[in-house]
Design an enzyme around this catalytic site. Structure first.
Site, PDB file in Angstrom:
ATOM      1  N   CYS A   1       0.816  -1.211   0.000  1.00  0.00           N
ATOM      2  CA  CYS A   1       0.000   0.000   0.000  1.00  0.00           C
ATOM      3  C   CYS A   1       0.854   1.268   0.000  1.00  0.00           C
ATOM      4  O   CYS A   1       0.342   2.358  -0.278  1.00  0.00           O
ATOM      5  CB  CYS A   1      -0.965  -0.004   1.184  1.00  0.00           C
ATOM      6  N   HIS A   2       2.154   1.125   0.250  1.00  0.00           N
ATOM      7  CA  HIS A   2       3.038   2.303   0.228  1.00  0.00           C
ATOM      8  C   HIS A   2       3.174   2.889  -1.177  1.00  0.00           C
ATOM      9  O   HIS A   2       3.628   4.015  -1.338  1.00  0.00           O
ATOM     10  CB  HIS A   2       4.428   1.943   0.784  1.00  0.00           C
TER      11      HIS A   2
END
Length: 195
Positions: A160-161
């Protein structure tokens, strides 16, 4: 003469052998922070979450016990494969944390968002919350996508980064902005330039 204490001196059996449990976990210090890593007895990862203190550790363990199984044991060896894969990714020698995953702690919407993220955004790539919302057929739901990613139970494993705000900057991240920047920089440094 017989030793009267012989019955009280049993032979040493070695270290204790821990019985199998439904979920094994470990706390792992990494380059991007302290992670709680939990796996099912099958080896599937249910949690790879930032856990900087005892309170966050307790919250994650309570979630695991409530959603997966109350049989949770701090036992590092079942997590070895995940920790090796995570270490390889964090040193840049692997482009993913290639382990089986289990989204038991994710909501249905989070599953949809995280599955869409993994299918569409590869190593070294970046997207915005709005673009991901459109890609998973929820146009206009950028804020909801951000919330779903903010509660990602499999940080780094499900990357998700790679999702950033359209307005610029790195945006929020469970491990903090410095951890997100570190992961983005790591991937950029190990992505070959396109011809």
């Amino acid at each position: 003469m017989t030793n009267p204490f012989a019955a009280f001196d049993p032979p040493l059996a070695g270290p204790p052998v821990l019985e199998p449990t439904d979920v094994s976990y470990v706390l792992e210090d990494t380059a991007v922070g302290r992670l709680l890593i939990a796996v099912r007895s099958s080896g599937a990862v249910v949690t790879c979450a930032y856990s900087p203190d005892t309170a966050s550790e307790d919250r994650w363990l309570t979630r695991i016990a409530g959603s997966v199984s109350p049989r949770v044991l701090r036992h590092p060896s079942p997590t070895d494969a995940v920790r090796r894969a995570l270490a390889a990714y964090l040193t840049g020698s692997a482009r993913s944390v290639d382990v089986p995953t289990d989204l038991a702690l994710a909501t249905p919407f989070q599953r949809e968002v995280l599955t869409g993220l993994v299918a569409r955004i590869g190593y070294g790539q970046r997207t915005t919350y709005g673009a991901l919302a459109s890609a998973v057929e929820h146009p206009g739901a950028a804020r909801a996508v951000g919330t779903a990613l903010g509660g990602n139970p499999l940080c780094i494993v499900l990357p998700c980064h790679r999702v950033l705000p359209a307005s610029g900057g790195v945006g929020g991240y469970a491990g903090g902005a410095a951890a997100k920047e570190h992961l983005l920089t790591l991937e950029a440094a190990h992505t070959s330039p396109r011809a």
